[in-house]
Design an enzyme around this catalytic site. Structure first.
Site: not given
Ligand SMILES: [Zn+2]
Length: 269
Positions: A2-3, A90, A109, A150
């Site tokens: 999931p984003e 789950h 997971r 950076r």
């Protein structure tokens, strides 16, 4: 995995069934995910009324009238499900509202997490305190300051949660492509003008994905009640060897920081 758009659509879907509702029952079906569930979770949530939901980076927030906030992270495989007739092994956390809606947090997971904080201490919570600004409403000047000096690749810096919060591999690839910035360019060398385009591109790719989720899913849930997951079309992500829609060249893949980067060498400089 999931984003941010999946988390955002999950939060919107949960809001439709949770906002203003009292949590009648809480059931912990195991002791932990990535870390232990808060031992007093059931006691503090049961009987509380949900006053609102929000998202911070890739965390979902459920605020209650007891000045507590449940903070969840979906990890690699987590999802909330609404009114599934059967529980499966789950489904690790179950919430039942006063109108009988049953919500389960499913995570095969178990890289996800659930924490319970007082709403007042949220900003000081270590995982939040270190976060950079949200990717919506990013200010190019602020981004320029954060990237100053950076030398690391812009692709890697954008995935750094202390620079911008909540951006994952997919949307960093997509936003850099849309802004025409080469993923290997050093962060400090990107001009203010191009950072403006980048900030706009980040917002566009995320909003398009969230809208796609809203239009593909009914109330942000799939027909079987799973919130937040939907298929999306990408311009470069996972399209190695396919034609670039802008120049007709081939989308390329390289590895940066152990993750695949997809880009067009002609369109991105
Ligand atoms: Zn191209």
């Amino acid at each position: 995995m999931p984003e941010l758009p999946e988390v955002e659509t999950t939060v919107r879907g949960l809001a439709r069934v949770l906002e203003g509702r009292r949590i009648a029952r809480v059931e912990l079906r195991r002791a932990d995910l990535r870390r232990a569930f808060p031992p007093d979770l059931g006691q503090r949530l049961a009987g509380a009324t949900v006053t609102g939901l929000a998202r911070r980076a890739k965390y979902g927030l459920i605020h209650t009238d007891r000045s507590d906030t449940l903070v969840f992270h979906l990890g690699m495989s987590g999802s909330w499900r609404i009114d599934r007739p059967e529980l499966d092994k789950h489904d690790h956390l179950l919430l039942e509202t006063d109108d009988g809606t049953r919500l389960t947090l499913n995570d095969p997971r178990r890289f996800g997490s659930v924490d319970l904080l007082t709403t007042a201490e949220l900003d000081e919570w270590p995982a939040f305190k270190a976060l950079g600004p949200e990717p919506f409403g990013l200010h190019a000047g602020d981004l320029k300051r954060r990237l100053r000096g950076r030398t690391a690749a812009i692709k890697l810096l954008l995935g750094d949660q202390t620079i911008v919060a909540g951006l994952g591999n997919i949307y960093v690839c997509e936003a850099l492509y849309r802004a025409g910035i080469h993923p290997r360019r050093s962060g400090g060398s990107v001009s203010l003008d191009r950072l403006r385009r980048l900030a706009a591109a980040i917002e566009e790719v995320l909003n398009e994905a969230i809208e796609a989720g809203g239009s593909t899913l009914k109330d942000f849930a799939s027909p079987d009640g799973e919130l937040g997951y939907f298929s999306k079309a990408f311009a470069v992500y996972d399209r190695e060897g396919r034609p670039c829609a802008t120049c007709g060249g081939r989308v390329r893949r390289m590895v940066q920081g152990g993750r695949s980067t997809f880009y067009c060498a002609k369109c991105q400089r």
